[in-house]
Design an enzyme around this catalytic site. Structure first.
Site, short mmCIF file in Angstrom:
data_model
loop_
_atom_site.label_atom_id
_atom_site.label_comp_id
_atom_site.label_asym_id
_atom_site.label_seq_id
_atom_site.Cartn_x
_atom_site.Cartn_y
_atom_site.Cartn_z
N SER A 52 0.14 10.59 2.75
CA SER A 52 0.68 9.62 3.71
C SER A 52 0.64 10.13 5.14
O SER A 52 0.73 9.37 6.09
CB SER A 52 2.11 9.24 3.35
OG SER A 52 2.17 8.56 2.11
N GLY A 230 0.75 5.89 0.87
CA GLY A 230 -0.51 6.23 1.53
C GLY A 230 -0.40 6.14 3.04
O GLY A 230 0.63 5.75 3.59
N GLY A 232 -1.75 5.22 7.19
CA GLY A 232 -2.39 4.18 7.99
C GLY A 232 -1.68 2.84 7.98
O GLY A 232 -0.60 2.66 7.42
N CYS A 258 6.37 2.68 -0.70
CA CYS A 258 5.93 2.87 0.70
C CYS A 258 4.74 1.98 1.08
O CYS A 258 4.92 0.78 1.25
CB CYS A 258 5.70 4.33 0.98
SG CYS A 258 7.27 5.15 1.34
N LEU A 259 3.53 2.53 1.20
CA LEU A 259 2.39 1.67 1.53
C LEU A 259 2.22 0.61 0.45
O LEU A 259 1.86 -0.54 0.74
CB LEU A 259 1.12 2.51 1.69
CG LEU A 259 -0.13 1.79 2.20
CD1 LEU A 259 0.10 1.15 3.57
CD2 LEU A 259 -1.31 2.76 2.27
N GLN A 262 4.49 -2.19 1.21
CA GLN A 262 3.96 -3.04 2.28
C GLN A 262 2.83 -3.94 1.76
O GLN A 262 2.73 -5.10 2.17
CB GLN A 262 3.47 -2.16 3.42
CG GLN A 262 4.59 -1.37 4.09
CD GLN A 262 4.11 -0.14 4.84
OE1 GLN A 262 2.91 0.05 5.05
NE2 GLN A 262 5.03 0.72 5.24
N PHE A 303 5.22 2.23 9.44
CA PHE A 303 5.14 0.77 9.45
C PHE A 303 6.27 0.22 8.58
O PHE A 303 6.79 0.92 7.71
CB PHE A 303 3.79 0.30 8.90
CG PHE A 303 2.62 0.60 9.81
CD1 PHE A 303 2.10 -0.37 10.64
CD2 PHE A 303 2.05 1.87 9.83
CE1 PHE A 303 1.04 -0.08 11.49
CE2 PHE A 303 0.99 2.17 10.66
CZ PHE A 303 0.48 1.19 11.50
N HIS A 344 10.83 7.24 -0.94
CA HIS A 344 10.21 8.01 -2.01
C HIS A 344 11.22 8.45 -3.07
O HIS A 344 11.87 9.49 -2.93
CB HIS A 344 9.51 9.24 -1.42
CG HIS A 344 8.26 8.89 -0.69
ND1 HIS A 344 7.03 8.79 -1.32
CD2 HIS A 344 8.04 8.59 0.60
CE1 HIS A 344 6.11 8.46 -0.42
NE2 HIS A 344 6.70 8.32 0.75
N GLU A 346 10.55 9.73 -5.81
CA GLU A 346 10.02 10.92 -6.50
C GLU A 346 10.28 12.20 -5.69
O GLU A 346 9.78 13.27 -6.05
CB GLU A 346 8.52 10.77 -6.74
CG GLU A 346 7.61 11.10 -5.57
CD GLU A 346 7.66 10.13 -4.41
OE1 GLU A 346 7.17 10.46 -3.32
OE2 GLU A 346 8.22 9.02 -4.59
#
Length: 374
Positions: A52, A230, A232, A258-259, A262, A303, A344, A346
């Site tokens: 990430s 991840g 970006g 997370c990503l 989104q 983001f 997260h 984990e």
């Protein structure tokens, strides 16, 4: 190495602000990326190898980095993913029996440029006030104008697709092939500890590349789908968003982190936006709106999803909220077995308050399996 003269170095921010430090070791170097900071006091090796963080210059707010060395088992991917390291005090020596190398040896092995002796408190304060931005770290301190020109060519993180840079190139398996459950995971920057948490709950995981088709994933006939974390901007991930829509349509359980969170939001027509400076650390407070309980969480994202659009979406319920700024930290679909979080569970090292989310995912799978059998 620690006794050799270290070279002068600088941090040049996109707005022209300069901070000074020294190179770690005696190497010359230059590295570009988006500057961000992490407030965790431990876990630097996991941070540096977390996909990430791809393309980012990491500022560690903890005053001492490297003092417990590194261990080859404490990584989240096969290589360092940050673009460069910025710290206050770099420890060339370490004092942990479990360590197998110094941090300097680990950085050298991965060819990562790092600078220390930086006033990180001032730098982090500046980023908090002015927001995340591109930057360059370099020992080429006499070439500020040249560095400015190069920095101007570095693309902004907003609109930047990076999942393809860190995703697996072809499918692979993780866990015990004789496990009870099969999970198809979409790798848009997956961390190893996510796979470990799935596997230890009696799951066999097939990990698919970021651009895998839903047909390929469904052909494995999994019991549930997972969409990873991840780097970006999520909005350019059009393939992953379409795949998520098809996952959701199956009625099989879908879990995103997370990503992945989104991407699930975008699959439901909810937009995302770039945050002022993001959330990165291991002590972020979350409120679970379903239970009323607080959670201390590990976070790493720049983001977030649009709260107003989430609240207006008739198919979505907000399940978790970040207590510092009221951003959306978790959602679920009202009539589907789909949920996701913007942090997260984990975490390792880090708080384990949210590890129950993995159990929740498998409880969903068991419930769906029971219904289908009956």
């Amino acid at each position: 190495m620690k006794y050799q003269a270290r070279k002068k170095a600088l941090i040049l921010l996109a707005d022209g602000t300069i901070f000074y430090g020294k190179s770690v070791g005696d190497k010359d170097g230059t590295a570009f990326g988006e500057v961000c900071f992490n407030t965790g006091m431990t876990g630097y090796q996991e941070i540096f190898t977390d996909p990430s963080y791809y393309g980012q210059l990491m500022v560690t707010t903890n005053a001492h980095i490297g003092n417990y060395g590194t261990n080859e088992d404490e990584v989240e991917s096969e290589s360092i993913k940050i673009a460069g390291l910025i710290c206050r005090n770099f420890s060339y020596d370490y004092s942990r029996p479990a360590a197998d190398a110094s941090l300097q040896e680990f950085l050298d092995k991965n060819n990562l440029f790092a600078i220390s002796d930086v006033d990180t408190r001032a730098l982090v304060s500046y980023i908090r006030d002015h927001g995340a931005m591109n930057a360059v770290i370099s020992t080429d301190v006499e070439n500020v104008e040249g560095l400015k020109k190069q920095l101007a060519e570095v693309p902004s993180m907003e609109g930047l697709e990076l999942a393809s840079k860190v995703s697996a190139k072809k499918p692979y398996f993780f866990g015990d092939e004789n496990a009870t459950y099969k999970i198809a995971a979409l790798d848009i920057g997956i961390k190893k500890n996510i796979l470990r948490n799935l596997a230890k709950r009696d799951a066999y995981i097939k990990v698919f590349p970021y651009n895998a088709s839903f047909l390929d994933m469904a052909a494995w006939n999994p019991d549930g789908y997972f969409i990873s974390n991840g780097p970006g901007d999520p909005e350019p991930l059009t393939d992953a968003i379409e795949t998520a829509k098809k996952m959701i349509a199956t009625d099989k359980p879908v879990f995103g982190i997370c990503l992945g969170h989104q991407v699930i939001a975008l699959a439901n027509g909810i937009s995302t936006y770039k945050m002022h400076n993001g959330h990165r650390g291991i002590n972020h407070p979350i409120i679970n709106l379903l239970t009323g309980k607080g959670e201390i969480t590990s976070q790493n994202h720049g983001f977030a999803i649009n709260r107003e659009e989430t609240e207006a979406n008739p198919d979505i319920e907000i399940t978790h909220v970040h207590l510092n700024d009221q951003t959306v930290a978790g959602i679920r679909m009202k009539d589907k077995n789909v949920f996701s979080v913007q942090y997260h569970p984990e975490a390792s090292p880090g708080p384990h308050d949210a590890e129950y989310l993995f159990d929740q995912f498998f409880e969903m799978i068991k419930s769906v399996d029971t219904v289908s059998v009956s």
